[in-house]
Write a protein that holds these residues in place. Sequence first.
Motif, PDB file in Angstrom:
ATOM      1  N   VAL A 185      55.870  31.399 -53.794  1.00 50.38           N
ATOM      2  CA  VAL A 185      55.324  30.168 -53.527  1.00 50.38           C
ATOM      3  C   VAL A 185      54.414  29.575 -54.340  1.00 50.38           C
ATOM      4  N   ARG A 186      54.214  30.595 -55.604  1.00 52.88           N
ATOM      5  CA  ARG A 186      53.317  30.073 -56.651  1.00 52.88           C
ATOM      6  C   ARG A 186      54.194  29.882 -57.919  1.00 52.88           C
ATOM      7  N   VAL A 227      52.104  25.135 -58.387  1.00 49.59           N
ATOM      8  CA  VAL A 227      51.019  25.283 -59.535  1.00 49.59           C
ATOM      9  C   VAL A 227      49.636  25.285 -58.929  1.00 49.59           C
ATOM     10  N   LEU A 228      49.289  24.544 -58.237  1.00 52.97           N
ATOM     11  CA  LEU A 228      47.867  24.541 -57.516  1.00 52.97           C
ATOM     12  C   LEU A 228      47.764  25.685 -56.526  1.00 52.97           C
ATOM     13  N   LYS A 244      44.820  30.843 -55.786  1.00 51.51           N
ATOM     14  CA  LYS A 244      44.607  32.236 -55.722  1.00 51.51           C
ATOM     15  C   LYS A 244      43.769  32.745 -57.069  1.00 51.51           C
ATOM     16  N   THR A 245      44.183  32.310 -57.797  1.00 50.14           N
ATOM     17  CA  THR A 245      43.582  32.907 -59.397  1.00 50.14           C
ATOM     18  C   THR A 245      42.089  32.550 -59.159  1.00 50.14           C
ATOM     19  N   TYR A 246      41.652  31.426 -58.663  1.00 53.01           N
ATOM     20  CA  TYR A 246      40.094  30.965 -58.869  1.00 53.01           C
ATOM     21  C   TYR A 246      39.559  31.233 -57.541  1.00 53.01           C
ATOM     22  N   LYS A 300      40.041  27.136 -52.096  1.00 54.74           N
ATOM     23  CA  LYS A 300      41.099  26.656 -51.012  1.00 54.74           C
ATOM     24  C   LYS A 300      41.269  25.246 -51.434  1.00 54.74           C
ATOM     25  N   GLY A 301      42.700  24.966 -51.472  1.00 55.10           N
ATOM     26  CA  GLY A 301      42.847  23.455 -51.917  1.00 55.10           C
ATOM     27  C   GLY A 301      42.432  22.794 -52.988  1.00 55.10           C
ATOM     28  N   ALA A 302      42.834  23.382 -54.165  1.00 55.03           N
ATOM     29  CA  ALA A 302      42.779  22.769 -55.404  1.00 55.03           C
ATOM     30  C   ALA A 302      43.632  21.372 -55.369  1.00 55.03           C
TER      31      ALA A 302
END
Length: 224
Positions: free
Chosen positions: A113-114, A203-204, A209-211, A214-216
């Motif tokens: 999903v990413r 992308v969001l 996940k990377t940062y 929740k919810g970029a």
Amino acid sequence: MADNSPLMMTIAVLGGTGKEGSGLAMRWALKGYRVIIGSRDAERAAVFADTFNRQIGAEYMIGLSNDEAAQQAQIVVLSVPYSAHRATLEGVKPHLSGKILVDVTVPLQPPAVRTVHIPAGHSAAQEAQTILGDEVRVVSAFQNVSAEKLKDPDAPVNCDVLVCGDDADAKQETIKLVEAAGLRGFDAGPLANAAAAEALTPVLLYINKTYRVKGAGIRITNID
Ligand SMILES: NC(=O)c1ccc[n+]([C@@H]2O[C@H](COP(=O)([O-])OP(=O)(O)OC[C@H]3O[C@@H](n4cnc5c(N)ncnc54)[C@H](OP(=O)(O)O)[C@@H]3O)[C@@H](O)[C@H]2O)c1
């Protein structure tokens, strides 16, 4: 253009029992729109609507089957997983003629999903238009707004909404719904541009996940 004042407008949210649709539905209900929660299971939709109404202390929502919800609404919002997109649209198609269908669906391909997945019809929204035909004005919106940020209907949402579609009036009506939900909506061009909005979501999710957030979200800059 249809009368889009809240008390005149009935919005059906198909998949409104879910994470994204429920957040939008609550926000619209609290702004005075008549909101119908749609579900494969009318009982589940009714329970959701009753629970919300009890919490708020007023009759803001009702819950029906997706079919009945689409039939009774002027604007229909589709918020289901991509795997259910085609079947849900084919099911409600007889009730959508002359209406606006706001497609929130992101063509994610679990488990990846990413990673951006471009579907065969270029975007879920264009596929919706192909399934529904010219009688229905399809608009895409809300793909980049995290359900996590919508669930408290009083909380501000730090994300803008790209609104794509081939009918100018339908886009303007959708932008009013975006604003009613407490966000800024931008006319982002024809329905073909929905591919870009949909592709931003994985992308969001990657950024989340990377940062470890929740919810970029996204912002359009340099517009007041
Ligand atoms: N979650 C987010 O943060 C977010 C953000 C932006 C966009 N989106 C997009 O918005 C859409 C909905 O996301 P969501 O997170 O709300 O999804 P969800 O909670 O998993 O599902 C939404 C609703 O869709 C219905 N549904 C689930 N599986 C189905 C199936 N196989 N066939 C028919 N209906 C089914 C269910 O309603 P009933 O069981 O009541 O029928 C469910 O409550 C997705 O396309 C997603 O990519 C989500």
